[in-house]
Scaffold this motif. Sequence first.
Motif, short mmCIF file in Angstrom:
data_model
loop_
_atom_site.label_atom_id
_atom_site.label_comp_id
_atom_site.label_asym_id
_atom_site.label_seq_id
_atom_site.Cartn_x
_atom_site.Cartn_y
_atom_site.Cartn_z
N PRO A 4 31.54 0.81 13.49
CA PRO A 4 30.62 1.35 12.49
C PRO A 4 31.32 1.50 11.14
O PRO A 4 32.52 1.33 11.03
CB PRO A 4 30.27 2.73 13.08
CG PRO A 4 31.40 3.07 13.98
CD PRO A 4 31.93 1.79 14.51
N ALA A 5 30.50 1.77 10.14
CA ALA A 5 31.03 1.90 8.79
C ALA A 5 32.26 2.78 8.78
O ALA A 5 32.20 3.97 9.08
CB ALA A 5 29.96 2.49 7.88
N GLY A 6 33.38 2.15 8.47
CA GLY A 6 34.62 2.91 8.46
C GLY A 6 34.79 3.59 7.13
O GLY A 6 33.89 3.57 6.29
N ASN A 7 35.94 4.19 6.95
CA ASN A 7 36.15 4.83 5.66
C ASN A 7 37.00 3.99 4.74
O ASN A 7 37.25 4.36 3.60
CB ASN A 7 36.76 6.21 5.85
CG ASN A 7 35.68 7.20 6.28
OD1 ASN A 7 34.53 7.09 5.86
ND2 ASN A 7 36.04 8.14 7.15
N ASP A 8 37.47 2.81 5.27
CA ASP A 8 38.30 2.02 4.36
C ASP A 8 37.42 1.25 3.38
O ASP A 8 36.34 0.78 3.72
CB ASP A 8 39.28 1.12 5.12
CG ASP A 8 38.59 0.12 5.99
OD1 ASP A 8 39.04 -1.02 6.05
OD2 ASP A 8 37.59 0.50 6.62
N VAL A 9 37.93 1.14 2.18
CA VAL A 9 37.16 0.54 1.09
C VAL A 9 37.18 -0.97 1.21
O VAL A 9 38.24 -1.57 1.34
CB VAL A 9 37.76 0.98 -0.26
CG1 VAL A 9 37.07 0.26 -1.41
CG2 VAL A 9 37.64 2.48 -0.42
N HIS A 10 36.01 -1.59 1.17
CA HIS A 10 35.93 -3.04 1.27
C HIS A 10 35.88 -3.66 -0.14
O HIS A 10 36.49 -4.68 -0.39
CB HIS A 10 34.69 -3.45 2.08
CG HIS A 10 34.81 -4.81 2.69
ND1 HIS A 10 33.79 -5.42 3.36
CD2 HIS A 10 35.84 -5.69 2.73
CE1 HIS A 10 34.19 -6.62 3.79
NE2 HIS A 10 35.43 -6.79 3.43
N VAL A 11 35.09 -3.00 -0.98
CA VAL A 11 34.95 -3.46 -2.36
C VAL A 11 35.14 -2.26 -3.28
O VAL A 11 34.59 -1.20 -3.02
CB VAL A 11 33.53 -4.03 -2.62
CG1 VAL A 11 33.43 -4.59 -4.03
CG2 VAL A 11 33.17 -5.08 -1.60
N ARG A 12 35.94 -2.44 -4.31
CA ARG A 12 36.13 -1.33 -5.26
C ARG A 12 35.97 -1.84 -6.68
O ARG A 12 36.66 -2.75 -7.11
CB ARG A 12 37.51 -0.70 -5.07
CG ARG A 12 37.91 0.25 -6.21
CD ARG A 12 39.07 1.13 -5.83
NE ARG A 12 38.65 2.17 -4.90
CZ ARG A 12 39.51 3.01 -4.31
NH1 ARG A 12 40.80 2.92 -4.52
NH2 ARG A 12 39.06 3.94 -3.48
N LEU A 13 35.03 -1.22 -7.39
CA LEU A 13 34.84 -1.55 -8.81
C LEU A 13 35.31 -0.37 -9.64
O LEU A 13 34.95 0.77 -9.35
CB LEU A 13 33.37 -1.82 -9.14
CG LEU A 13 32.77 -3.14 -8.63
CD1 LEU A 13 32.30 -2.99 -7.21
CD2 LEU A 13 31.64 -3.57 -9.53
N THR A 14 36.12 -0.63 -10.65
CA THR A 14 36.62 0.43 -11.51
C THR A 14 36.34 0.08 -12.97
O THR A 14 36.81 -0.94 -13.46
CB THR A 14 38.15 0.61 -11.32
OG1 THR A 14 38.46 0.43 -9.94
CG2 THR A 14 38.59 1.97 -11.78
N GLY A 15 35.52 0.90 -13.58
CA GLY A 15 35.24 0.73 -15.02
C GLY A 15 34.67 -0.63 -15.38
O GLY A 15 34.96 -1.19 -16.43
N VAL A 16 33.83 -1.18 -14.49
CA VAL A 16 33.33 -2.53 -14.72
C VAL A 16 32.17 -2.55 -15.71
O VAL A 16 31.19 -1.82 -15.55
CB VAL A 16 32.89 -3.17 -13.39
CG1 VAL A 16 32.06 -4.42 -13.63
CG2 VAL A 16 34.10 -3.49 -12.52
N THR A 17 32.27 -3.38 -16.74
CA THR A 17 31.15 -3.61 -17.66
C THR A 17 30.97 -5.12 -17.83
O THR A 17 31.88 -5.89 -17.53
CB THR A 17 31.41 -3.02 -19.06
OG1 THR A 17 32.49 -3.73 -19.66
CG2 THR A 17 31.73 -1.54 -19.01
N ARG A 18 29.78 -5.47 -18.31
CA ARG A 18 29.54 -6.88 -18.60
C ARG A 18 28.67 -6.97 -19.84
O ARG A 18 27.61 -6.32 -19.93
CB ARG A 18 28.81 -7.54 -17.42
CG ARG A 18 28.51 -9.03 -17.64
CD ARG A 18 29.79 -9.86 -17.50
NE ARG A 18 29.52 -11.28 -17.41
CZ ARG A 18 29.63 -12.14 -18.43
NH1 ARG A 18 29.95 -11.70 -19.64
NH2 ARG A 18 29.39 -13.42 -18.25
#
Lengths: 273, 242
Positions: A4-18
């Motif tokens: 099941p959904a673990g606590n480890d991060v799969h995707v991390r976005l930090t301060g993303v702009t476009r």
Amino acid sequence: MTEPAGNDVHVRLTGVTRAFELSSGAKLHALGPIDLDIRRGEFFGVVGPSGCGKSTLLDILAGLSSPTQGTVLFEGKPINGVPDGVGVVFQEDASFSWLSVHDNVAFGLRRNGVDAAEVSRRVDYAIGFMGLRDFANAYPAQLSGGMRQRVCIARTLVLQPRLILLDEPFGALDQQTRLLMGEELLRLWRETGATVMLITHALDEAAMLSDRVGVMSARPGKFIDFINTEWPRERDSRIVSDPRFGAITSRLWDKLRVESLKSMGTASPGASA
Amino acid sequence: MKRTGDSLLLILGILVLWQVLYWLAGDIALTSPTGTAEHLWKLLGTARFWGHAAETARAFAFAVAISLVGGVALGVLLGLNRTSGVVSEPILIALYSLPKVTLYPLVLLCFGLGMSAKVAFGAMHGLIPVTIFTMKAIMQIKPVFWRTAHVMRLTPRQMAFTIALPAVLPEVIVGARLGFSLTLLGVLIGEMFASQRGLGFMIMSAMGLGDMATIMAVAVFLSVFAIAANALLMWLDRAIPR
Ligand SMILES: Nc1ncnc2c1ncn2[C@@H]1O[C@H](COP(=O)(O)OP(=O)(O)OP(=O)(O)O)[C@@H](O)[C@H]1O
Ligand SMILES: [Mg+2]
């Protein structure tokens, strides 16, 4: 596999702009800043007003476009180009008109050099899973929009991505089929343990399918709310009768109504899907 | 099947019209369908005719290869870059509508009399339509196809051969059909003016002798060839799913 959904991060976005450079020379701030962690195995839903930058966010996660600012980590590594293990179902119909349904679904596997027996096993399974068995030899022109979208979903699923990004994949389907396809997606998510990000404009769909729903503001899109649905991993469309379902949907609508009004007031003619 | 029937009906109609015209105009202007068929049959038995036909075939083969390969390559190159496609389209169309006969002295100056001038003249007619059709087809490939290709991490080579090529094929075949007939036309015109050999020359010298029967027979021969080739390409076109 079915952890099941673990606590480890799969995707991390930090301060993303476009930001997009328009042909007039002006800059269009389309997205962000966004700080977001998606956990491995999580089913993350995204809702937001039209033109707020949902597809832009998806492009960045898929490695199709780079953020103007900020960093994106997938499985701990910065994204540089399209990473291995990411599958995308786009908002537009992307079925290849020159290939039969079967060959469409087999397309990616064949390019990856998977052997023929394995290709046909996986393709047959995916085609059955998507309810396309009777149309395996048909061409996209002979299918409805919803069926074509299912071809695209199957084509992505057979590649067994670890992160699946879906951009309003059920937009072209009627309400009943939509609910059932949602259930299929849930089943698939449970079976593969993949991380899913589903962009949708249907609030009930987001509420029913997601572990967590992120609500985006009008453009430039930022996350203004996260709702943990706390549904059990074994769930299906029958949770719509759960009183909590109504509560979640109405909280989503409360947030979204304000933003949608804003985005309609400021919608520029250039805004597109 | 219905289309085959229609085509047969059309051919029959042309034959009837031809016969009627013959009755009206008489022997000096025209030969009758049966007379032409007889004469063609006689011609087909002579080595002279086949020598000229082989010469035309050789020039046409070269010219068509240049038109198709060159046109597709040029079209792909121009089409892949949006700006170059948008810029070159009106230029190509202007070039295409230019009466090419006016360029003929130039071609002769560059290539002299003979094979290369004929080939150049044929390719001049066929290259541009193939280029235009290919370029437009490439520019009209749905962007989401490219995005899908990227997400599947295809190599540029795979993108070209498994996405771009099949996506543009129907359009390219239409362009090829047009290029095919125009190239043939170009080669024949080339032979009429700048050659001592080929079917074009045969027509030209028959004109000088007032030999109507030969002119008509060669024209019929060429028409049958062009119609057959076009039918083949159309069949190819329909065999492609879309
Ligand atoms: N390539 C681009 N060039 C310029 N502007 C763009 C480009 N792509 C997107 N935009 C702009 O960025 C904004 C966000 O677009 P995006 O497609 O991400 O919205 P969305 O949330 O997916 O909308 P929808 O719900 O209608 O699909 C819009 O205003 C759009 O016009
Ligand atoms: Mg979108």
